[in-house]
Design an enzyme around this catalytic site. Structure first.
Site, mmCIF file in Angstrom:
data_model
loop_
_atom_site.group_PDB
_atom_site.id
_atom_site.type_symbol
_atom_site.label_atom_id
_atom_site.label_comp_id
_atom_site.label_asym_id
_atom_site.label_seq_id
_atom_site.Cartn_x
_atom_site.Cartn_y
_atom_site.Cartn_z
ATOM 1 N N GLY A 24 -4.307 -4.196 5.037
ATOM 2 C CA GLY A 24 -4.857 -3.916 3.710
ATOM 3 C C GLY A 24 -6.020 -4.786 3.290
ATOM 4 C CG ASP A 69 -3.922 -4.645 0.086
ATOM 5 O OD1 ASP A 69 -2.997 -5.423 -0.235
ATOM 6 O OD2 ASP A 69 -3.730 -3.604 0.738
ATOM 7 C CG ASP A 80 3.100 -3.021 -6.552
ATOM 8 O OD1 ASP A 80 3.005 -2.823 -7.768
ATOM 9 O OD2 ASP A 80 3.723 -2.245 -5.804
ATOM 10 C CE LYS A 95 -0.515 -0.480 -7.977
ATOM 11 N NZ LYS A 95 0.478 0.286 -7.202
ATOM 12 C CG PHE A 119 0.080 4.834 -4.305
ATOM 13 C CD1 PHE A 119 0.788 3.782 -3.747
ATOM 14 C CD2 PHE A 119 -0.739 5.600 -3.487
ATOM 15 C CE1 PHE A 119 0.701 3.506 -2.391
ATOM 16 C CE2 PHE A 119 -0.841 5.324 -2.122
ATOM 17 C CZ PHE A 119 -0.122 4.273 -1.587
ATOM 18 C CG ASP A 167 -2.342 2.564 4.075
ATOM 19 O OD1 ASP A 167 -2.008 1.637 3.321
ATOM 20 O OD2 ASP A 167 -1.555 3.110 4.863
ATOM 21 N NE ARG A 181 -5.136 0.797 6.635
ATOM 22 C CZ ARG A 181 -4.133 0.209 5.990
ATOM 23 N NH1 ARG A 181 -4.363 -0.467 4.895
ATOM 24 N NH2 ARG A 181 -2.890 0.294 6.445
HETATM 25 P P1 5GP Z 1 4.095 -6.259 -3.214
HETATM 26 O O1 5GP Z 1 4.830 -6.962 -2.116
HETATM 27 O O2 5GP Z 1 3.373 -7.173 -4.153
HETATM 28 O O3 5GP Z 1 4.958 -5.273 -3.929
HETATM 29 O O4 5GP Z 1 3.068 -5.301 -2.549
HETATM 30 C C1 5GP Z 1 2.035 -5.715 -1.806
HETATM 31 C C2 5GP Z 1 1.700 -4.678 -0.766
HETATM 32 O O5 5GP Z 1 2.140 -3.354 -1.115
HETATM 33 C C3 5GP Z 1 0.216 -4.600 -0.636
HETATM 34 O O6 5GP Z 1 -0.233 -5.486 0.357
HETATM 35 C C4 5GP Z 1 -0.015 -3.149 -0.265
HETATM 36 O O7 5GP Z 1 0.051 -3.027 1.133
HETATM 37 C C5 5GP Z 1 1.140 -2.393 -0.851
HETATM 38 N N1 5GP Z 1 0.773 -1.719 -2.113
HETATM 39 C C6 5GP Z 1 1.152 -2.029 -3.377
HETATM 40 N N2 5GP Z 1 0.617 -1.204 -4.282
HETATM 41 C C7 5GP Z 1 -0.160 -0.345 -3.582
HETATM 42 C C8 5GP Z 1 -1.006 0.759 -3.966
HETATM 43 O O8 5GP Z 1 -1.189 1.113 -5.129
HETATM 44 N N3 5GP Z 1 -1.647 1.399 -2.945
HETATM 45 C C9 5GP Z 1 -1.498 1.063 -1.631
HETATM 46 N N4 5GP Z 1 -2.177 1.758 -0.733
HETATM 47 N N5 5GP Z 1 -0.721 0.019 -1.242
HETATM 48 C C10 5GP Z 1 -0.059 -0.660 -2.209
HETATM 49 MG MG MG Z 2 -0.638 -4.758 2.389
#
Ligand code: 5GP
Ligand code: MG
Length: 192
Positions: free
Chosen positions: A52, A108, A111, A139, A160, A167, A173
């Site tokens: 990412g 990237d 979340d 986010k 999303f 991706d 991407r």
């Molecule tokens: P976390 O562990 O903070 O929940 O999420 C981080 C990872 O989830 C990011 O590195 C990404 O790969 C994926 N991710 C979270 N939200 C999104 C989104 O809106 N779109 C995409 N493509 N990937 C996301």
């Molecule tokens: Mg990621």
């Protein structure tokens, strides 16, 4: 903003552009300056979380006017499972020594916060001089663990998004902007 430019393949699949190409370029330049200012005399060891962070890191690194060492780390996605099930795991770890180094971790998007908190924990075990984190997107409303990044490109709403490294099933991407897919192309709800 309506996605009307159909010159870039895949861009017609977007319902809405959240962050445009020119916004990204401007912000990445500024982030590079902010990061360089935070490390006035230090060499930075950048750790990018692939896939990412690949595009963001490639552009950002060229805007950080400091000596840089680069490594990448691969973290398993837990996103094919239900929302909060599963825990991110390191599937390909560091190949360079980070002890006593100033580490800047790049991802990237922030979340739930699970990915970055797991990776920061791992890096701290290796005795770096410091650890900071930088994400293109944040986010804020989705956090499940308490985590904030030191450098953030753009706060975005809980949607999303794809593009500029992010991706959907490994596609999109290479879009130069970040946007939301049209509803009929979006993943089934259990994918998130
Ligand atoms: P976390 O562990 O903070 O929940 O999420 C981080 C990872 O989830 C990011 O590195 C990404 O790969 C994926 N991710 C979270 N939200 C999104 C989104 O809106 N779109 C995409 N493509 N990937 C996301
Ligand atoms: Mg990621």
């Amino acid at each position: 903003m309506p996605a009307t430019n159909v010159v870039v393949p895949g861009i017609q699949d977007l319902e809405e552009i959240i962050v445009s190409e020119s916004m990204i370029k401007r912000r990445v330049r500024k982030l590079g300056e902010e990061i360089a200012a935070a490390y006035p005399d230090e060499e930075i060891t950048v750790v990018a979380i692939i896939n990412g962070a690949l595009l963001f890191a490639a552009d950002l690194l060229r805007e950080i006017r400091r000596p840089i060492r680069l490594d990448c780390i691969r973290v398993s996605s837990y996103r094919n499972e239900t929302r909060s099930a599963g825990k991110p795991e390191i599937v390909h770890s560091l190949t360079i020594d980070i002890a006593n180094r100033h580490v800047l971790l790049i991802d990237d998007i922030l979340d739930t916060g699970k990915t970055l908190s797991v990776v920061v924990k791992l890096i701290k075990k290796l005795n770096p001089a410091s650890v900071k984190t930088c994400v293109l997107l944040d986010k804020k409303g989705r956090r499940e663990v308490d985590f904030e990044a030191d450098f953030v490109g753009f706060p975005i709403p809980d949607q999303f998004v794809v593009g500029y490294g992010l991706d959907f099933a490994e596609r999109y991407r290479n879009l130069p902007c970040v946007g939301v897919l049209k509803p009929h192309l979006q993943n089934p709800p259990e994918w998130r």
